[in-house]
Design a protein around this motif. Sequence first.
Motif, short mmCIF file in Angstrom:
data_model
loop_
_atom_site.label_atom_id
_atom_site.label_comp_id
_atom_site.label_asym_id
_atom_site.label_seq_id
_atom_site.Cartn_x
_atom_site.Cartn_y
_atom_site.Cartn_z
N GLU A 1 1.94 8.53 -7.20
CA GLU A 1 1.87 9.95 -7.58
C GLU A 1 1.56 10.77 -6.35
O GLU A 1 0.98 10.26 -5.38
CB GLU A 1 0.80 10.17 -8.66
N PRO A 2 1.97 12.06 -6.31
CA PRO A 2 1.79 12.89 -5.12
C PRO A 2 0.31 13.00 -4.73
O PRO A 2 -0.56 13.18 -5.58
CB PRO A 2 2.37 14.25 -5.54
N GLY A 3 0.05 12.90 -3.43
CA GLY A 3 -1.30 13.07 -2.92
C GLY A 3 -2.25 11.93 -3.18
O GLY A 3 -3.44 12.01 -2.86
N ARG A 4 -1.75 10.84 -3.74
CA ARG A 4 -2.62 9.72 -4.13
C ARG A 4 -3.17 8.97 -2.92
O ARG A 4 -4.30 8.47 -2.95
CB ARG A 4 -1.82 8.79 -5.02
N GLY A 5 -2.41 8.91 -1.84
CA GLY A 5 -2.78 8.05 -0.73
C GLY A 5 -3.90 8.55 0.14
O GLY A 5 -4.54 7.77 0.85
N LEU B 1 0.83 -1.21 0.00
CA LEU B 1 0.00 0.00 0.00
C LEU B 1 0.86 1.26 0.00
O LEU B 1 0.48 2.28 -0.58
CB LEU B 1 -0.95 0.00 1.20
N THR B 2 2.02 1.21 0.65
CA THR B 2 2.95 2.33 0.60
C THR B 2 3.41 2.58 -0.83
O THR B 2 3.48 3.73 -1.30
CB THR B 2 4.16 2.06 1.51
N PHE B 3 3.72 1.51 -1.56
CA PHE B 3 4.09 1.63 -2.97
C PHE B 3 2.94 2.21 -3.79
O PHE B 3 3.13 3.16 -4.57
CB PHE B 3 4.49 0.26 -3.53
N SER B 4 1.75 1.65 -3.64
CA SER B 4 0.60 2.10 -4.44
C SER B 4 0.26 3.56 -4.15
O SER B 4 0.01 4.34 -5.07
CB SER B 4 -0.62 1.22 -4.15
N PRO C 1 -7.16 3.44 -9.31
CA PRO C 1 -7.45 4.48 -8.31
C PRO C 1 -7.28 3.93 -6.90
O PRO C 1 -7.67 2.78 -6.63
CB PRO C 1 -8.90 4.85 -8.61
N PHE C 2 -6.69 4.74 -6.03
CA PHE C 2 -6.29 4.20 -4.73
C PHE C 2 -7.48 3.67 -3.94
O PHE C 2 -7.35 2.70 -3.18
CB PHE C 2 -5.55 5.26 -3.92
N SER C 3 -8.65 4.27 -4.09
CA SER C 3 -9.83 3.76 -3.41
C SER C 3 -10.15 2.33 -3.88
O SER C 3 -10.57 1.47 -3.09
CB SER C 3 -11.03 4.67 -3.65
N ALA C 4 -9.93 2.06 -5.18
CA ALA C 4 -10.16 0.72 -5.70
C ALA C 4 -9.13 -0.26 -5.16
O ALA C 4 -9.44 -1.42 -4.86
CB ALA C 4 -10.12 0.74 -7.22
N VAL C 5 -7.88 0.20 -5.01
CA VAL C 5 -6.83 -0.64 -4.44
C VAL C 5 -7.19 -1.02 -3.00
O VAL C 5 -7.05 -2.18 -2.58
CB VAL C 5 -5.46 0.06 -4.50
N VAL C 6 -7.67 -0.04 -2.23
CA VAL C 6 -8.06 -0.31 -0.84
C VAL C 6 -9.22 -1.29 -0.79
O VAL C 6 -9.24 -2.23 0.03
CB VAL C 6 -8.41 1.01 -0.12
N ALA C 7 -10.21 -1.10 -1.67
CA ALA C 7 -11.35 -2.02 -1.72
C ALA C 7 -10.91 -3.43 -2.07
O ALA C 7 -11.35 -4.42 -1.45
CB ALA C 7 -12.38 -1.51 -2.72
N LEU C 8 -10.01 -3.57 -3.06
CA LEU C 8 -9.50 -4.88 -3.42
C LEU C 8 -8.71 -5.51 -2.27
O LEU C 8 -8.78 -6.72 -2.03
CB LEU C 8 -8.61 -4.78 -4.66
N THR C 9 -7.94 -4.67 -1.56
CA THR C 9 -7.19 -5.17 -0.41
C THR C 9 -8.14 -5.72 0.64
O THR C 9 -7.88 -6.78 1.25
CB THR C 9 -6.31 -4.06 0.19
#
Length: 418
Positions: free
Chosen positions: A240-244, A233-236, A301-309
């Motif tokens: 890009e800046p502000g993505r997290g 998640l740190t990598f994802s 999109p980071f929200s999608a990455v979190v949902a998949l996680t």
Amino acid sequence: MSDLRLVAALCLALVCATLSYTTYSALVPTFIAEWRINNTESGLISGAFFAGYVAAVPVLVSLTDRIDPRRILLASLALSALASAAFALVVDGFWSAVAFRLLGGVGLAGSYMPGMKALSDRLHGKAQARAVTFYAASFYLGVALSVLSAAWSTQALGWRAAFAANAAETLVALAIVFATLPKAASRPRRAAPGHPFDFRPVIRNRRAMAYVVGYAAHNWEVIGFHAWVVAFLTFSAGLEPGRGGPWSPEEIVTLVLFASVPAAIFGNEIAQRFGRRRTLIALMTASAGLALALGFGAALPFSAVVALTGLYAVSTAADSGGLSAGTVAAAEPDRMGATMAMHSTLGFLAGMLGPVAFGWLLDATGGGATVASWGTAFAGLALGVMVGPLTLALLGRDKPATAGAAAMAPRAPRASKK
């Protein structure tokens, strides 16, 4: 003490004891930067914990067929507290970290499964299966809280404070077990004849071994995931800046892992309703697919990455209770401890190798600097977990008792024709 109070007490003790489980994994980026180690070395430190577990668990859990698990549990919790305290006080790099994570693994070997054995000795039938499932779910609760506890302690006082807190929390677990788990009855414990460390009869129990191998595949996946999810998640988030967003990776992982707790419970309930073997095959196959989607989807999109996680965390936990309950149900009653020792040994041997293989795959594909690198590492988790469904499909069928009974029953004589 009532059965419900006993289950609740041992589950709470397990949560406290497990708060040290992912402290190192939650702080992987910190240690890589401070100690200047690579991903493979970091995976080896994570794997050392499970190496200690695998070395000790065949002896400690097998002995529960002959001596009271309470004694093993108390001594092992004391050892776990010592390992965390030593990590906080003296660790300063790769080799010392390996040594004391190894010691911590020995402590877990004598506390996790012996606690489950103490419950199994006192309960039967559906009550036993549900108690085992709640106990396994408590493990995930401890894992989730461990990530958040490590992050907050480190932010406030540094990473040494996180391990010092783990030592205190494990002493709380020891106090709970001492106060609430009664000593075993004075009657001799029933155990199978022969050497206590002879695992050949366990290996011949094909149905039990199907769940044991399934549990090993599960641990390869879930422990590899736990060891690297914060770094992923740190990598994802850093693509890009502000993505997290406003939440740290550690806080996200804590919330995600909380979803694992009900997943472990309801996964077993679904398995009891629709068939344990069939349900586990479906859950583990779905989990392999989610591993691939998550790893190769790091740039979504980071929200999608979190949902998949979150979905992946649920899938990795949903099979846990069913696999442990399946092993307990398939074990011969007088070889329960030896069967659980085999279950835990193979399971955490795979768990020891999972984080190392994940780190090696990252280093072999560019050091985790690209989405493809992370996708390849998650593909390694997917490949490992698929061993579980294949083994359950081949070996996990119930024996056809009616056919066997019919074959052994004496045949009635035919009436003579006149």
